[in-house]
Design a protein around this motif. Structure first.
Motif, PDB file in Angstrom:
ATOM      1  N   PRO A  76       1.064  -1.391  -0.063  1.00 41.85           N
ATOM      2  CA  PRO A  76       0.101   0.403   0.179  1.00 41.85           C
ATOM      3  C   PRO A  76       1.359   1.187  -0.020  1.00 41.85           C
ATOM      4  CG  PRO A  76      -0.921  -1.442   1.289  1.00 41.85           C
ATOM      5  CD  PRO A  76       0.504  -1.637   1.137  1.00 41.85           C
ATOM      6  N   GLY A  77       2.130   1.171   0.606  1.00 41.59           N
ATOM      7  CA  GLY A  77       2.604   2.318   0.400  1.00 41.59           C
ATOM      8  C   GLY A  77       3.477   3.071  -0.608  1.00 41.59           C
ATOM      9  N   VAL A  78       2.796   2.081  -1.689  1.00 42.04           N
ATOM     10  CA  VAL A  78       4.440   2.002  -3.375  1.00 42.04           C
ATOM     11  C   VAL A  78       3.117   2.234  -3.967  1.00 42.04           C
ATOM     12  CG1 VAL A  78       5.892   0.960  -5.139  1.00 42.04           C
ATOM     13  CG2 VAL A  78       6.372   0.741  -2.057  1.00 42.04           C
ATOM     14  N   ASN A  79       3.210   3.773  -4.371  1.00 43.65           N
ATOM     15  CA  ASN A  79       1.858   3.665  -5.444  1.00 43.65           C
ATOM     16  C   ASN A  79       1.696   3.295  -7.063  1.00 43.65           C
ATOM     17  OD1 ASN A  79      -0.703   5.092  -6.063  1.00 43.65           O
ATOM     18  ND2 ASN A  79      -0.012   6.575  -6.586  1.00 43.65           N
ATOM     19  N   ARG A  80       2.595   2.046  -7.232  1.00 44.97           N
ATOM     20  CA  ARG A  80       3.014   1.566  -7.972  1.00 44.97           C
ATOM     21  C   ARG A  80       1.621   0.116  -8.233  1.00 44.97           C
ATOM     22  NH1 ARG A  80       4.151   6.006  -7.909  1.00 44.97           N
ATOM     23  NH2 ARG A  80       6.353   6.521  -8.450  1.00 44.97           N
ATOM     24  N   GLY A  81       1.607  -0.238  -9.951  1.00 50.34           N
ATOM     25  CA  GLY A  81       1.353  -1.890  -9.413  1.00 50.34           C
ATOM     26  C   GLY A  81      -0.494  -2.352  -9.648  1.00 50.34           C
ATOM     27  N   TYR A  82      -0.276  -3.071  -9.939  1.00 51.90           N
ATOM     28  CA  TYR A  82      -1.624  -2.827  -9.382  1.00 51.90           C
ATOM     29  C   TYR A  82      -3.532  -3.212  -8.108  1.00 51.90           C
ATOM     30  CZ  TYR A  82      -6.290  -6.691 -10.716  1.00 51.90           C
ATOM     31  OH  TYR A  82      -7.338  -6.636 -10.665  1.00 51.90           O
ATOM     32  N   ALA A 122      12.567   6.030  -1.864  1.00 54.32           N
ATOM     33  CA  ALA A 122      12.731   5.102  -3.086  1.00 54.32           C
ATOM     34  C   ALA A 122      11.117   4.202  -2.806  1.00 54.32           C
ATOM     35  CB  ALA A 122      13.487   3.724  -1.967  1.00 54.32           C
ATOM     36  N   ASP A 123      10.055   4.592  -1.708  1.00 51.32           N
ATOM     37  CA  ASP A 123       8.519   4.274  -1.948  1.00 51.32           C
ATOM     38  C   ASP A 123       7.686   4.810  -2.942  1.00 51.32           C
ATOM     39  OD1 ASP A 123       8.908   2.419  -0.234  1.00 51.32           O
ATOM     40  OD2 ASP A 123       8.294   2.407   1.467  1.00 51.32           O
ATOM     41  N   ASP A 124       8.216   6.685  -2.628  1.00 47.06           N
ATOM     42  CA  ASP A 124       7.914   7.292  -3.405  1.00 47.06           C
ATOM     43  C   ASP A 124       7.903   7.358  -5.203  1.00 47.06           C
ATOM     44  OD1 ASP A 124       6.605   8.514  -1.662  1.00 47.06           O
ATOM     45  OD2 ASP A 124       8.203   9.057  -0.890  1.00 47.06           O
ATOM     46  N   TYR A 125       9.359   7.094  -5.426  1.00 46.14           N
ATOM     47  CA  TYR A 125      10.175   6.657  -7.090  1.00 46.14           C
ATOM     48  C   TYR A 125      10.610   4.845  -6.941  1.00 46.14           C
ATOM     49  CZ  TYR A 125      10.514  11.919  -6.418  1.00 46.14           C
ATOM     50  OH  TYR A 125      10.299  13.624  -6.369  1.00 46.14           O
ATOM     51  N   ALA A 126       9.444   4.577  -7.171  1.00 47.98           N
ATOM     52  CA  ALA A 126       9.711   2.914  -6.678  1.00 47.98           C
ATOM     53  C   ALA A 126       9.882   2.802  -8.404  1.00 47.98           C
ATOM     54  CB  ALA A 126       8.059   1.660  -6.216  1.00 47.98           C
ATOM     55  N   PRO A 127      10.466   1.543  -8.696  1.00 49.12           N
ATOM     56  CA  PRO A 127      10.226   0.828  -9.818  1.00 49.12           C
ATOM     57  C   PRO A 127       8.545   0.341 -10.139  1.00 49.12           C
ATOM     58  CG  PRO A 127      12.438  -0.262  -8.444  1.00 49.12           C
ATOM     59  CD  PRO A 127      11.086   0.531  -7.551  1.00 49.12           C
ATOM     60  N   ASN A 128       8.953   0.137 -11.922  1.00 52.51           N
ATOM     61  CA  ASN A 128       7.501   0.621 -12.120  1.00 52.51           C
ATOM     62  C   ASN A 128       7.509  -1.343 -12.433  1.00 52.51           C
ATOM     63  OD1 ASN A 128       6.173   2.457 -12.354  1.00 52.51           O
ATOM     64  ND2 ASN A 128       7.548   3.128 -13.692  1.00 52.51           N
TER      65      ASN A 128
END
Length: 340
Positions: A76-82, A122-128
């Motif tokens: 939830p803390g990473v605003n990437r993915g499904y 890292a969490d704000d700019y996480a890899p896609n």
């Protein structure tokens, strides 16, 4: 409900050399920002071929089996993915409890690798994460990410001009922006599905950052909240919707509107119909400070907000919607829903 007229604005003059027509566009945008907070954009220059490739890739991803899509979930803390159906509740970003929203989504965004040499969280700019099951997905989606991002940056130049700050003013707040493209699918199990009380396609919320560039199917569903009522808005088939986020409302001390909006379960002739959308959020640098602009604060209109960084604001909002930890800092936004 009567349908509110969202202004249509041709911004092509901002993509052409010279100054002709720019003051008039800035005037139109300023009026829309003060009165509605939304505008239908034409003349934006986004490549229609890129949009076709993007929507085809988005459709192919959402057509995958749920267990395949779930392999691309992020914390939830990473605003990437499904995000699967009923995993989020956007009203939580306002500090309000509600039934889980019906939509499913896939997010990509800027990552730390896009800004070499900059020390970023890292969490704000996480890899896609990109689904291997959809050939060409990464190229199609990043292609539209670039197109929508270019439109967002044109809008920020117009905003700077409209506020009398100069077209480059807001660029200083977007040297390493936390930009996200969210693909939304409002697919439901059945056109006759029974909904929980107060359940929505996407719950009422304001957008969090500077500006949102939205492509959506031209079908019912989107509603914006003004003057104590919900107004349906149908996107133009030949345009893009643009709306302001909380950062612009806070910078302008609410002279410009970060408009409350939601997506009702989309219905035509009483039956639920498919609906897709893709929102590009241009949110600014995670460490940028949002504070009321001096020209927007007067003795009669004191600052309504304390300064906050983009990151602090995003974390509180996302913890409410994705982490289901009701946001305690959005009382001013939540109060607008009274009497809706």
């Amino acid at each position: 409900m009567r349908e509110l007229t969202v202004p249509t604005i041709d911004v092509s003059a901002f993509r052409a050399p010279g100054d002709d027509g720019r003051d008039e566009i800035a005037r139109q945008v300023d009026r829309a920002a003060r009165e509605v907070g939304f505008m239908q954009l034409v003349g934006h220059g986004a490549d229609p071929d890129a949009l076709r490739a993007f929507t085809a890739a988005m459709d192919a991803f959402f057509a995958l089996d749920l267990d395949v899509k779930n392999a691309y979930r992020c914390p939830p803390g990473v605003n990437r993915g499904y995000s699967p159906p009923k995993s989020e509740a956007l009203r939580g970003s306002l500090g309000l409890a509600s039934a889980a929203d019906l939509f499913e989504a896939m997010n990509i965004g800027t990552s730390a690798a896009d800004f070499p040499g900059v020390d970023l969280p890292a969490d704000d700019y996480a890899p896609n994460v990109y689904p291997a099951e959809v050939p060409g997905f990464e190229a199609a989606v990043t292609g539209w990410f670039a197109e929508a991002g270019a439109v967002a940056r044109v809008m920020m130049r117009i905003f700077g001009r409209a506020l009398g700050l100069g077209e480059d003013y807001f660029a200083a707040f977007a040297q390493h922006p936390v930009d996200v493209l969210r693909m939304n699918n409002y697919r439901l199990p059945s056109a006759d599905v029974e909904l929980e009380p107060d359940q929505e396609g996407m719950g009422a919320h304001t957008d969090y950052g500077m500006v949102t560039v939205l492509w959506a199917d031209p079908v019912p569903g989107l509603e914006i909240h003004l003057d104590g009522r919900w107004h349906p808005v149908t996107p133009r088939a030949d345009g893009l919707l643009v709306n302001l986020g909380d950062a612009l409302a806070r910078w302008t001390n609410d002279q410009w509107i970060s408009t409350m909006h939601r997506v009702a379960p989309p219905r035509v002739d009483g039956r639920l119909v498919p609906r897709r959308s893709a929102a590009y959020f241009h949110d600014g640098d995670v460490d940028a400070v949002i504070a009321c602009l001096p020209g927007c604060v007067t003795e009669d209109r004191p600052a309504a907000y304390e300064p906050v960084t983009v990151g602090e604001h995003l974390h509180a909002k996302l913890a409410g919607s994705r982490g289901r930890q009701l946001n305690a800092t959005a009382g001013r936004e939540a109060a607008r829903l009274a009497g809706a």
